[in-house]
Design a protein around this motif. Structure first.
Motif, short mmCIF file in Angstrom:
data_model
loop_
_atom_site.label_atom_id
_atom_site.label_comp_id
_atom_site.label_asym_id
_atom_site.label_seq_id
_atom_site.Cartn_x
_atom_site.Cartn_y
_atom_site.Cartn_z
N ILE A 298 0.84 -1.20 0.00
CA ILE A 298 0.00 0.00 0.00
C ILE A 298 0.87 1.25 0.00
O ILE A 298 0.62 2.20 -0.75
N ILE A 299 1.93 1.24 0.82
CA ILE A 299 2.85 2.38 0.85
C ILE A 299 3.54 2.54 -0.49
O ILE A 299 3.72 3.67 -0.99
N ASP A 300 3.92 1.43 -1.11
CA ASP A 300 4.60 1.46 -2.41
C ASP A 300 3.68 1.83 -3.56
O ASP A 300 4.13 2.18 -4.65
N GLY A 301 2.36 1.70 -3.33
CA GLY A 301 1.40 2.00 -4.39
C GLY A 301 1.09 0.81 -5.27
O GLY A 301 0.44 0.97 -6.32
N THR A 302 1.52 -0.39 -4.86
CA THR A 302 1.23 -1.58 -5.67
C THR A 302 -0.02 -2.31 -5.21
O THR A 302 -0.42 -3.30 -5.81
N ALA A 303 -0.62 -1.83 -4.12
CA ALA A 303 -1.90 -2.37 -3.64
C ALA A 303 -2.77 -1.20 -3.22
O ALA A 303 -2.28 -0.12 -2.91
N THR A 304 -4.07 -1.41 -3.23
CA THR A 304 -5.02 -0.35 -2.94
C THR A 304 -5.70 -0.59 -1.60
O THR A 304 -6.38 -1.60 -1.43
N LEU A 305 -5.52 0.34 -0.67
CA LEU A 305 -6.22 0.25 0.60
C LEU A 305 -7.68 0.61 0.37
O LEU A 305 -7.98 1.63 -0.24
N GLY A 306 -8.57 -0.25 0.83
CA GLY A 306 -10.00 0.01 0.70
C GLY A 306 -10.71 -0.85 -0.31
O GLY A 306 -11.93 -0.75 -0.45
N ALA A 307 -9.97 -1.71 -1.03
CA ALA A 307 -10.60 -2.56 -2.04
C ALA A 307 -11.56 -3.55 -1.40
O ALA A 307 -11.33 -4.05 -0.29
N ILE A 308 -12.64 -3.84 -2.08
CA ILE A 308 -13.65 -4.77 -1.58
C ILE A 308 -13.19 -6.22 -1.78
O ILE A 308 -12.76 -6.60 -2.88
N ASP A 309 -13.29 -7.01 -0.74
CA ASP A 309 -12.99 -8.44 -0.81
C ASP A 309 -14.29 -9.18 -1.17
O ASP A 309 -14.96 -9.74 -0.30
N TYR A 310 -14.64 -9.16 -2.44
CA TYR A 310 -15.92 -9.73 -2.86
C TYR A 310 -15.99 -11.23 -2.58
O TYR A 310 -17.02 -11.73 -2.11
N ASP A 311 -14.91 -11.95 -2.86
CA ASP A 311 -14.94 -13.41 -2.71
C ASP A 311 -14.99 -13.83 -1.25
O ASP A 311 -15.77 -14.70 -0.86
N GLY A 312 -14.15 -13.20 -0.41
CA GLY A 312 -14.12 -13.57 1.00
C GLY A 312 -15.42 -13.25 1.71
O GLY A 312 -15.90 -14.05 2.52
N THR A 313 -16.01 -12.10 1.39
CA THR A 313 -17.28 -11.75 2.03
C THR A 313 -18.41 -12.64 1.52
O THR A 313 -19.29 -13.03 2.30
#
Length: 352
Positions: A298-313
């Motif tokens: 997230i700090i590096d910008g290669t992942a997005t904080l806040g994305a929905i975990d559709y499959d897990g939910t």
């Protein structure tokens, strides 16, 4: 899982009544003292680290940068979800699981940012209670509960996965699950590892805890994040986008600068009388457990904080439906699981 409630929540709800009436009257109209748009955000319960990104975003001026004047108000007695559904609040903290429960009863709400990416629920007894060494020992014991069918389903699955029958008694937890256990009214109850679990480590009592994934509960139960109404999404998507992206910046800051964010929360929520050590240690637990996702990515910008975990939910929703935990507005059990992709959206998130 229904969170630990406190007397503060009840008192804060009463104190916020006037603010809520004003918010309902003003809606999201222009603020009188400038060009900032007035927006109401409702807490899910008393201020804690789950809310920290909202406080940080306001303190650091991210909302102002987005043209927003955000009023943070205490949870109403009807609940944050109902307040958003009725338009009393524009946004609130909740979980996608709660959205699914309210939607099954007819609410028109959506999660627009999922902060927490994995389950933090823990099911605990006092360490001094030597009769309990694993979930199967919950059989025949008394559960301190806030009354949700969801919690019953989770506890029953954990007991059965551990070789028990899943039969237990229940008592209303009241204002404190800790108190219910310490007084002997109950033998076990539910907590969050990122808050009450830290509190117990710092101040006691010592707990013996078990996690859901280790005992057969599938998916992501604790999809904590930001919710709004379908109405607001339809009528003013630009407002939703502005609020979500400013809030996203707040949580990103907290994930990268945890001690500074902890100090902001303590200062910005004086009514909660938060222990600075507890808040800092809670953020440390969140970071070490990567509860908001891979922190470095997230700090590096290669992942997005806040994305929905559709499959897990969705996996968790399916489990709840199979466990008869969903009911419609008439109290009739609903066996078809809600669809996570109908109840959440990533479209308003900014790119990291």
């Amino acid at each position: 899982m229904t969170s630990l409630r406190s007397v503060h929540r009840i008192l804060a709800a009463l104190c916020a009544a006037v603010l809520l009436l004003l918010s309902a009257a003003c809606g999201t109209s222009q603020a009188a003292d400038g060009d900032l748009r007035k927006v109401t955000f409702m807490l899910w319960w008393a201020p804690d680290t789950n809310h920290i990104g909202v406080y940080t975003a306001r303190h650091n001026g991210y909302y102002k940068d987005a043209g927003l004047d955000v009023d943070i108000v205490a949870v109403s007695q009807a609940g944050a979800e109902q307040a958003v559904n009725s338009g009393v609040a524009d946004f609130a903290l909740s979980t996608l699981t709660n959205v699914s429960t309210y939607a099954t009863k007819g609410a028109q709400i959506k999660e627009v940012m999922q902060v927490q990416q994995k389950t933090s629920a823990i099911w605990c007894s006092l360490a001094s209670n030597t009769a309990i060494s694993s979930p199967r020992d919950f059989d025949g014991k008394t559960f301190a509960t806030f009354g949700s069918s969801e919690s019953d389903a989770v506890v029953r699955r954990m007991i059965q996965e551990d070789g028990g029958t899943g039969d237990f008694d229940k008592v209303t937890a009241g204002t404190s699950t800790f108190q219910a256990l310490s007084s002997g009214r109950a033998d076990f109850g539910g907590f969050y590892s990122t808050w009450e679990g830290v509190q117990a480590q710092l101040n006691g009592p010592e707990l013996n805890c078990f996690t859901e994934p280790d005992y057969g509960v599938p998916g992501n139960a604790d999809s904590i994040g930001i919710i709004t109404s379908d109405r607001l999404i339809k009528e003013d998507p630009d407002l939703v986008k502005s609020f979500v992206q400013a809030t996203q910046r707040g949580y990103e800051y907290a994930y990268e600068h945890s001690d500074e964010a902890a100090d902001i929360l303590v200062a910005e929520a004086p009514e909660a009388n938060l222990d600075p050590t507890l808040v800092r240690e809670s953020m440390k637990t969140i970071i070490e457990g990567q509860y908001w996702g891979d922190r470095q990515q997230i700090i590096d910008g290669t992942a997005t904080l806040g994305a929905i975990d559709y499959d897990g939910t969705q996996e968790y929703f399916d489990f709840l439906a199979q466990s008869d935990a969903y009911e419609d507005a008439n109290g009739t059990v609903v066996h078809t699981a809600p669809r996570s992709r109908d109840l959440a959206t990533d479209e308003f998130l900014g790119e990291s």
